[in-house]
Design a protein around this motif. Structure first.
Motif, short mmCIF file in Angstrom:
data_model
loop_
_atom_site.label_atom_id
_atom_site.label_comp_id
_atom_site.label_asym_id
_atom_site.label_seq_id
_atom_site.Cartn_x
_atom_site.Cartn_y
_atom_site.Cartn_z
N ILE A 24 -79.22 -7.04 -9.55
CA ILE A 24 -79.20 -8.40 -10.11
C ILE A 24 -80.60 -8.78 -10.61
CG2 ILE A 24 -78.86 -10.84 -9.52
CD1 ILE A 24 -76.85 -9.66 -7.30
N LEU A 25 -81.63 -8.47 -9.79
CA LEU A 25 -82.99 -8.83 -10.19
C LEU A 25 -83.44 -8.05 -11.43
CD1 LEU A 25 -84.75 -9.06 -6.69
CD2 LEU A 25 -83.75 -10.90 -8.07
N ARG A 26 -82.85 -6.88 -11.67
CA ARG A 26 -83.19 -6.10 -12.86
C ARG A 26 -82.56 -6.72 -14.11
NH1 ARG A 26 -85.76 -1.29 -13.27
NH2 ARG A 26 -85.20 0.20 -14.92
N GLY A 27 -81.69 -7.72 -13.88
CA GLY A 27 -81.14 -8.45 -15.01
C GLY A 27 -79.72 -8.08 -15.38
N TYR A 28 -79.09 -7.23 -14.61
CA TYR A 28 -77.71 -6.85 -14.95
C TYR A 28 -76.76 -8.01 -14.67
CZ TYR A 28 -79.07 -2.05 -15.82
OH TYR A 28 -79.65 -0.94 -16.36
N ARG A 29 -76.00 -8.37 -15.67
CA ARG A 29 -75.02 -9.45 -15.55
C ARG A 29 -73.74 -9.03 -16.24
NH1 ARG A 29 -78.50 -10.75 -12.82
NH2 ARG A 29 -79.42 -12.78 -12.36
N ALA A 30 -72.62 -9.52 -15.73
CA ALA A 30 -71.34 -9.29 -16.37
C ALA A 30 -70.48 -10.52 -16.16
CB ALA A 30 -70.66 -8.05 -15.79
N ASP A 31 -69.42 -10.64 -16.95
CA ASP A 31 -68.54 -11.81 -16.83
C ASP A 31 -67.69 -11.75 -15.56
OD1 ASP A 31 -69.43 -12.91 -19.26
OD2 ASP A 31 -68.11 -11.57 -20.39
N GLY A 32 -67.66 -10.58 -14.94
CA GLY A 32 -66.95 -10.44 -13.67
C GLY A 32 -67.42 -9.18 -12.98
N VAL A 33 -67.30 -9.18 -11.63
CA VAL A 33 -67.71 -8.01 -10.85
C VAL A 33 -66.56 -7.61 -9.92
CG1 VAL A 33 -69.39 -7.06 -9.20
CG2 VAL A 33 -70.11 -8.83 -10.84
N ILE A 34 -66.27 -6.32 -9.88
CA ILE A 34 -65.32 -5.80 -8.89
C ILE A 34 -66.06 -4.80 -8.02
CG2 ILE A 34 -63.15 -4.56 -8.47
CD1 ILE A 34 -62.28 -5.36 -11.33
N ASP B 81 -57.30 -18.98 -8.47
CA ASP B 81 -56.73 -18.93 -9.82
C ASP B 81 -57.79 -18.59 -10.88
OD1 ASP B 81 -58.14 -21.24 -9.80
OD2 ASP B 81 -56.56 -22.49 -10.70
N HIS B 82 -58.90 -18.01 -10.43
CA HIS B 82 -59.91 -17.56 -11.39
C HIS B 82 -59.31 -16.45 -12.27
CE1 HIS B 82 -63.54 -15.70 -13.03
NE2 HIS B 82 -64.17 -16.82 -12.71
N PRO B 83 -59.65 -16.43 -13.57
CA PRO B 83 -59.09 -15.40 -14.46
C PRO B 83 -59.33 -13.97 -13.96
CG PRO B 83 -60.27 -17.06 -15.74
CD PRO B 83 -60.46 -17.42 -14.29
N VAL C 277 -59.40 -13.00 -10.84
CA VAL C 277 -58.42 -12.78 -9.77
C VAL C 277 -57.04 -12.54 -10.39
CG1 VAL C 277 -57.31 -13.79 -7.74
CG2 VAL C 277 -59.76 -14.19 -8.16
N ARG C 278 -56.69 -13.38 -11.37
CA ARG C 278 -55.38 -13.23 -12.02
C ARG C 278 -55.25 -11.88 -12.71
NH1 ARG C 278 -55.82 -18.55 -14.18
NH2 ARG C 278 -55.90 -17.67 -16.27
N THR C 279 -56.33 -11.47 -13.39
CA THR C 279 -56.30 -10.20 -14.12
C THR C 279 -56.09 -9.03 -13.17
OG1 THR C 279 -57.78 -11.07 -15.81
CG2 THR C 279 -57.60 -8.68 -15.67
N LEU C 280 -56.88 -9.02 -12.10
CA LEU C 280 -56.79 -7.90 -11.16
C LEU C 280 -55.47 -7.92 -10.40
CD1 LEU C 280 -58.38 -5.44 -10.41
CD2 LEU C 280 -59.63 -6.76 -8.72
N ALA C 281 -55.00 -9.13 -10.07
CA ALA C 281 -53.71 -9.25 -9.36
C ALA C 281 -52.59 -8.69 -10.22
CB ALA C 281 -53.43 -10.70 -8.99
N ALA D 107 -57.17 -3.02 -15.27
CA ALA D 107 -57.95 -4.27 -15.21
C ALA D 107 -59.05 -4.28 -16.26
CB ALA D 107 -58.55 -4.44 -13.81
N ILE D 108 -59.69 -3.14 -16.48
CA ILE D 108 -60.73 -3.05 -17.52
C ILE D 108 -60.11 -3.39 -18.88
CG2 ILE D 108 -62.25 -1.48 -18.80
CD1 ILE D 108 -62.65 0.08 -16.14
N CYS D 109 -58.96 -2.79 -19.16
CA CYS D 109 -58.26 -3.05 -20.44
C CYS D 109 -57.97 -4.53 -20.62
CB CYS D 109 -56.93 -2.31 -20.48
SG CYS D 109 -57.09 -0.59 -20.87
N ALA D 110 -57.42 -5.11 -19.55
CA ALA D 110 -56.97 -6.49 -19.65
C ALA D 110 -58.15 -7.46 -19.69
CB ALA D 110 -56.05 -6.82 -18.48
N TRP D 111 -59.21 -7.16 -18.92
CA TRP D 111 -60.35 -8.07 -18.83
C TRP D 111 -61.26 -7.94 -20.05
CZ3 TRP D 111 -61.70 -12.20 -16.11
CH2 TRP D 111 -63.03 -12.60 -16.07
N CYS D 112 -61.57 -6.71 -20.42
CA CYS D 112 -62.54 -6.47 -21.50
C CYS D 112 -61.87 -6.44 -22.86
CB CYS D 112 -63.25 -5.14 -21.29
SG CYS D 112 -64.12 -5.02 -19.72
#
Ligand SMILES: [Zn+2]
Length: 435
Positions: A188-198, A348-350, A352-356, A422-427
């Motif tokens: 995280i401190l190196r700056g890596y960010r994503a819209d979601g983490v699994i 109900d976060h997207p 969570v819904r995507t992975l579910a 999940a990658i397909c659906a999320w990304c």
């Protein structure tokens, strides 16, 4: 962007190809896992296993960022991850797999460090890896080298079957989780960010959306020494500690009776307060002049470290105010070691819904949504990285840290399948033949 459902045409087509790919590569994934398990990598000594993981990443054609956390960068966060004996020789890895553009990004993360294998005599299998049919034994097999194989396989399956992924995927293999989360924090401190983490910890393919927090405390109770034969001349620190201890237990009962969380209400004790060490006095016939008690306090998602510390200090102060000696000689409450925040993503976060629904698509049954009481890297991603984070992976955490730890290949492969969907659906993805 608009939400892409896991049952859309492209995702369905992608899933079919992924299933075939995983089927064809089953033995390769098994050997990959065996090669990870073959390298001892107890927390603090993760260099060699990262060579093996980096090799798999590079063989997949991905550029690999490899770096070590430093004492300086961690210093302001040391309460979150604990003191480290050493930083050198403990590389973290991130493979950044760029998407074709326009989609959400996703980070898949796992830790490569393990606890010690313990006494080899308690194992009936080789702690450095043994395959028996579809079961792979060894320290770290389920916690969590199997999860790392799953996440790498998920992205690779999509790539090698010509599925175009729109968003970037970060594949992070980090150090130091068993001891507080050094590598996740450094990522995280190196700056890596994503819209979601699994995080692909072994959840038995349940979807973990909440994690309890824990604090380690020390209470020092002053007393006054005197000869045991004239004990009334002294003040026994032990006797003054007893009401403090009893009040902590009363607080535990009150909290269990009054606070509620849907993911934790089934537990017998939602807020365990455990005193694990008590040291008092220095001679059998001397009234103890001081007492030190150390313990752990667990708390629920939604409660903060600061609030729990404040409440604990207030409880102890209230007991002291009712005791003439302690009123004049107040006990000291200190916080030391890792102070682990709780973490939670709304149901109900997207993400969570995507992975579910990715799970439901691949498993054929609805996913179990759950919360856990133990610490893991999740809190660092939510609290410090400000990223929505869940845990999902194959294998049973109950065999982790134990002799004859194992994971079944089916669990590695099924988790990989869900992760790919999940990658397909999320990304976002394009499975058209031209892609
Ligand atoms: Zn783990």
């Amino acid at each position: 962007m608009t939400e892409i459902l896991p049952n859309s045409g492209d995702v369905r087509a992608a899933r079919e190809r992924v299933v075939n790919w995983l089927d064809a590569h089953r033995n390769e994934l098994a050997s990959q896992l065996m090669s990870f398990v073959a390298v001892p990598c107890v927390t603090g000594d993760e260099g060699a296993v990262q060579d093996a993981v980096a090799r798999v990443m590079r063989d997949s054609g991905w550029a690999v960022d490899r770096w070590e956390a430093t004492r300086e960068e961690i210093a302001p966060y040391v309460l979150h991850v604990g003191e480290q004996e050493r930083y050198a020789g403990r590389p973290n890895l991130v493979a950044k797999v760029l998407g074709s553009g326009g989609g959400r990004s996703l980070m898949l993360q796992g830790h490569v460090d393990t606890v010690s294998a313990g006494d080899p005599a308690t194992w009936t299998r080789n702690p450095l890896g043994e395959r028996a049919g579809d079961r792979i034994y060894g320290r770290g097999a389920v916690d969590m080298k199997g999860g790392i194989v799953s996440m790498l396989a998920a992205r690779r399956a999509l790539q090698e079957t010509g599925i175009d992924i729109l968003g970037d995927v970060l594949l992070a293999a980090t150090v130091g989780e068993e001891d507080g989360g050094l590598g996740a924090l450094s990522t995280i401190l190196r700056g890596y960010r994503a819209d979601g983490v699994i995080i692909t910890e072994p959840t038995n393919r349940a979807l973990v959306i909440a994690q309890g927090g824990s604090l380690v405390f020390r209470v020092t109770v002053p007393g006054k020494a005197a000869h045991g034969a004239a004990r009334n001349e002294g003040e026994s620190a032990l006797e003054h500690f007893v009401p403090i201890f009893q009040d902590l237990l009363a607080w535990e009962r009150e909290r269990n009776a009054t606070l509620s969380h849907p993911l934790y209400d089934h537990l017998e004790n939602k807020f365990p307060i455990s005193v694990g060490l008590v040291r008092a006095g220095n001679w059998a016939s001397t009234v103890p002049e001081s007492l030190v008690a150390e313990g752990r306090l667990g708390f629920l998602p939604g409660e903060s470290i600061e609030e729990m510390q404040r409440q604990t200090e207030a409880r102890v102060a209230a007991v002291a105010s009712r005791d003439p000696w302690l009123r004049e000689h107040p006990p000291l409450v200190e916080w030391f070691g890792g102070q682990f925040a709780s973490a939670e993503v709304v149901a109900d976060h997207p993400l969570v819904r995507t992975l579910a629904s990715a799970h439901e698509t691949t498993a054929g049954t609805p996913v179990t949504i759950s919360g856990v009481t133990y610490g893991a890297d999740m809190r660092l991603f939510t609290d410090i990285g400000d990223m929505p984070t869940v845990m999902y992976g194959g294998g049973d955490v109950r065999v982790a840290h134990a002799a004859d730890e194992y994971i079944d290949l089916d669990d590695v492969v099924s988790a990989a399948e869900t992760l790919a969907v999940a990658i397909c659906a999320w990304c976002g993805c394009d499975a058209s033949p031209s892609a």
